[in-house]
Motif scaffolding. Structure first.
Motif, PDB file in Angstrom:
ATOM      1  N   UNK A   1       0.800  -1.234   0.000  1.00 34.45           N
ATOM      2  CA  UNK A   1       0.000   0.000   0.000  1.00 34.45           C
ATOM      3  C   UNK A   1       0.831   1.282   0.000  1.00 34.45           C
ATOM      4  N   UNK A   2       2.048   1.213  -0.545  1.00 37.83           N
ATOM      5  CA  UNK A   2       2.891   2.396  -0.607  1.00 37.83           C
ATOM      6  C   UNK A   2       2.750   3.126  -1.930  1.00 37.83           C
ATOM      7  N   UNK A   3       2.903   4.452  -1.914  1.00 40.24           N
ATOM      8  CA  UNK A   3       2.833   5.224  -3.157  1.00 40.24           C
ATOM      9  C   UNK A   3       4.146   5.922  -3.497  1.00 40.24           C
ATOM     10  N   UNK A   4       5.089   5.979  -2.522  1.00 37.50           N
ATOM     11  CA  UNK A   4       6.395   6.578  -2.781  1.00 37.50           C
ATOM     12  C   UNK A   4       7.424   5.946  -1.846  1.00 37.50           C
ATOM     13  N   UNK A   5       8.649   5.838  -2.341  1.00 30.49           N
ATOM     14  CA  UNK A   5       9.753   5.295  -1.549  1.00 30.49           C
ATOM     15  C   UNK A   5      10.872   6.329  -1.495  1.00 30.49           C
ATOM     16  N   UNK A   6      11.314   6.638  -0.267  1.00 25.72           N
ATOM     17  CA  UNK A   6      12.408   7.593  -0.088  1.00 25.72           C
ATOM     18  C   UNK A   6      13.599   6.898   0.566  1.00 25.72           C
ATOM     19  N   UNK A   7      14.791   7.294   0.135  1.00 25.87           N
ATOM     20  CA  UNK A   7      16.010   6.779   0.756  1.00 25.87           C
ATOM     21  C   UNK A   7      17.102   7.845   0.678  1.00 25.87           C
ATOM     22  N   UNK A   8      18.039   7.766   1.614  1.00 26.06           N
ATOM     23  CA  UNK A   8      19.191   8.679   1.623  1.00 26.06           C
ATOM     24  C   UNK A   8      20.422   7.887   2.039  1.00 26.06           C
ATOM     25  N   UNK A   9      20.967   7.096   1.135  1.00 33.83           N
ATOM     26  CA  UNK A   9      22.042   6.151   1.467  1.00 33.83           C
ATOM     27  C   UNK A   9      23.257   6.797   2.137  1.00 33.83           C
ATOM     28  N   UNK A  10      23.883   6.028   3.009  1.00 34.86           N
ATOM     29  CA  UNK A  10      25.118   6.462   3.679  1.00 34.86           C
ATOM     30  C   UNK A  10      26.282   6.179   2.723  1.00 34.86           C
TER      31      UNK A  10
ATOM     32  N   UNK B   1      35.719  16.981   4.393  1.00 38.23           N
ATOM     33  CA  UNK B   1      34.295  17.155   4.120  1.00 38.23           C
ATOM     34  C   UNK B   1      33.744  15.900   3.450  1.00 38.23           C
ATOM     35  N   UNK B   2      32.554  15.507   3.869  1.00 36.97           N
ATOM     36  CA  UNK B   2      31.860  14.365   3.263  1.00 36.97           C
ATOM     37  C   UNK B   2      30.616  14.875   2.538  1.00 36.97           C
ATOM     38  N   UNK B   3      30.503  14.540   1.268  1.00 37.17           N
ATOM     39  CA  UNK B   3      29.285  14.842   0.503  1.00 37.17           C
ATOM     40  C   UNK B   3      28.588  13.520   0.193  1.00 37.17           C
ATOM     41  N   UNK B   4      27.424  13.318   0.786  1.00 34.13           N
ATOM     42  CA  UNK B   4      26.670  12.095   0.539  1.00 34.13           C
ATOM     43  C   UNK B   4      25.843  12.215  -0.738  1.00 34.13           C
ATOM     44  N   UNK B   5      25.344  11.100  -1.193  1.00 43.35           N
ATOM     45  CA  UNK B   5      24.618  11.063  -2.453  1.00 43.35           C
ATOM     46  C   UNK B   5      23.296  11.830  -2.393  1.00 43.35           C
ATOM     47  N   UNK B   6      22.785  12.036  -1.173  1.00 44.18           N
ATOM     48  CA  UNK B   6      21.571  12.836  -0.997  1.00 44.18           C
ATOM     49  C   UNK B   6      20.302  12.004  -0.878  1.00 44.18           C
ATOM     50  N   UNK B   7      19.190  12.688  -0.660  1.00 44.51           N
ATOM     51  CA  UNK B   7      17.909  11.997  -0.502  1.00 44.51           C
ATOM     52  C   UNK B   7      17.202  11.889  -1.847  1.00 44.51           C
ATOM     53  N   UNK B   8      16.678  10.711  -2.091  1.00 47.83           N
ATOM     54  CA  UNK B   8      16.016  10.407  -3.360  1.00 47.83           C
ATOM     55  C   UNK B   8      14.636   9.846  -3.088  1.00 47.83           C
ATOM     56  N   UNK B   9      13.708  10.068  -4.020  1.00 52.39           N
ATOM     57  CA  UNK B   9      12.383   9.461  -3.883  1.00 52.39           C
ATOM     58  C   UNK B   9      11.983   8.787  -5.189  1.00 52.39           C
ATOM     59  N   UNK B  10      11.322   7.652  -5.036  1.00 48.82           N
ATOM     60  CA  UNK B  10      10.902   6.833  -6.172  1.00 48.82           C
ATOM     61  C   UNK B  10       9.385   6.732  -6.196  1.00 48.82           C
ATOM     62  N   UNK B  11       8.738   7.312  -7.203  1.00 45.04           N
ATOM     63  CA  UNK B  11       7.279   7.180  -7.307  1.00 45.04           C
ATOM     64  C   UNK B  11       6.888   5.714  -7.495  1.00 45.04           C
ATOM     65  N   UNK B  12       5.877   5.282  -6.768  1.00 43.77           N
ATOM     66  CA  UNK B  12       5.448   3.882  -6.842  1.00 43.77           C
ATOM     67  C   UNK B  12       4.107   3.759  -7.580  1.00 43.77           C
TER      68      UNK B  12
END
Length: 410
Positions: A100-109, A379-390
């Motif tokens: 029952x999800x409509x979007x998936x968000x992740x912010x990998x380390x 300094x560390x620059x991470x890949x950032x937060x991403x969202x995937x429409x479901x």
């Protein structure tokens, strides 16, 4: 390869051994989010009965009865293994849709580009822009205002002694530490029932610097969740004013004795003046210390810090200081004590955590970066937060949100 639901222990075992492990993927953080109405899912991708990727997912009803799924600092996978990475994402997409999800968000380390202490790209350093582009091809979109920070500052401590690290501190940072080591400041760890002391510090700091503070309940819950694993510390710096005043008087007497030994010769006028200035400065400090002691008692709390100790790193998460007593530079003592702790317990990295990523000296938050930079590091620059429409609900939600913002603008 197939995605399976995992038990908490199965997931924890995988997490503890993974190169991208972070406290934000732990079951303890899942329990923290459950208190706010989120549900938890542990899932893993298996290849011939071997786990090759996994994630802790949290989910909550958000729009039209549909759920948002979020992997705090997930997912845990070898991002350079395209086959496994893409299979995990595709399987997650199916799983989320079926739940029952409509979007998936992740912010990998996972770091995007290698940078130096000044935030500049490191010559011949790694660049994972291709990984980010691959994720976009899978349908991910970048989020402009992420929940978790994208920029951090860290100190590599693996295989180094505290003296080696200290040599790479900025001169000013070394001088402040050397001075505070002589000032009767005591750094100690708080017990659970003392956490209001830490909360008072963060509350005063948040009001002064205009940021949102965590609740006392948050600090208490984090303590209860992570303390059984010895993975959290709330540290405070206190000054014992009676001892501090006595040390100032002793220093003053020593300098006065040097003045008394000087001959009346004109050649000693420079030294005499220099010593006299020091005596006057110490007289002022003694007077201030007595006034503070009269107002607050013999022991004065100056500063505090919250630290998570998980995996390969010690993370400096939150802090607070009383502006009235910033002249004691107590936060430097807390950092010194905890860097020592990290070295002695063989952690690989001391993570000063968040910075803005804006390296302009005129930026209002530049001072925070400058403080951390004084200890050396990068300094560390991470890949950032991403969202995937479901599902199609994602587009509807975006359109309505855009319309809402447009009407607010009017």
């Amino acid at each position: 390869m197939k995605l399976y639901e995992l038990s908490e222990q199965e997931f924890r075992t995988f997490l503890n051994e993974h190169p991208l492990k972070t406290f934000l993927q732990t079951p303890e953080i899942a329990k923290m989010r459950e208190a706010s109405g989120w549900e938890t899912h542990y899932v893993g991708l298996k290849e011939k009965d071997k786990l090759v990727g996994a994630s802790m997912l949290t989910a909550k009803k958000s729009f039209m009865g549909k759920k948002i799924f979020y992997a705090p600092r997930g997912v845990l996978v070898d991002f350079e293994n395209k086959k496994i990475r893409n299979t995990l994402i595709k399987e997650l997409k199916k799983y989320i849709k079926n739940h029952n999800g409509y979007v998936f968000k992740m912010d990998p380390y996972y770091e995007l580009k290698e940078r130096d202490i000044d935030g500049n790209l490191t010559p011949n350093g790694f660049d994972h822009t291709n990984i980010l582009n691959d994720l976009k091809q899978l349908g991910f979109l970048e989020i402009e205002k992420p929940e978790q920070l994208k920029w951090m500052f860290a100190l590599d401590i693996e295989g180094k002694t505290i003296d080696e690290l200290k040599k790479n501190f900025r001169q000013n940072t070394r001088n402040i530490i050397n001075k505070t080591l002589k000032s009767n400041i005591v750094v100690r760890e708080l017990e659970f029932d003392e956490l209001p002391i830490f909360k008072n510090l963060t509350e005063e700091t948040s009001e002064r610097k205009h940021f949102s503070d965590k609740t006392l309940s948050y600090y208490q819950t984090m303590y209860q969740l992570f303390k059984p694993f010895n993975q959290i510390k709330y540290m405070i710096a206190e000054i014992h004013l009676k001892e501090y005043t006595e040390s100032l008087k002793k220093e003053q007497n020593t300098i006065q004795q040097k003045i008394d030994k000087l001959t009346p010769s004109k050649a000693n006028d420079g030294k005499r003046k220099e010593f006299q200035i020091s005596v006057e400065s110490l007289t002022k400090k003694i007077k201030e210390a007595k006034e503070i002691q009269k107002e607050n008692g013999d022991i004065l709390v100056l500063s505090g810090g919250m630290f998570l100790l998980y995996g390969d790193e010690v993370v400096y998460l939150f802090s607070g200081n009383y502006k009235k007593y910033m002249q004691f530079n107590a936060q430097y003592m807390i950092q010194w004590e905890m860097i020592n702790y990290a070295v002695n317990h063989q952690y690989k990295r001391y993570n000063f955590y968040g910075i803005t990523g804006n390296f302009d000296k005129n930026d209002k938050d530049y001072g925070m970066y400058e403080f951390k930079k004084g200890f050396g590091g990068y300094v560390i620059e991470l890949i950032g937060e991403l969202e995937l429409p479901i599902t199609y609900h994602y587009k509807i939600h975006k359109k309505l949100s855009h319309l809402k913002q447009k009407l607010k603008g009017k």
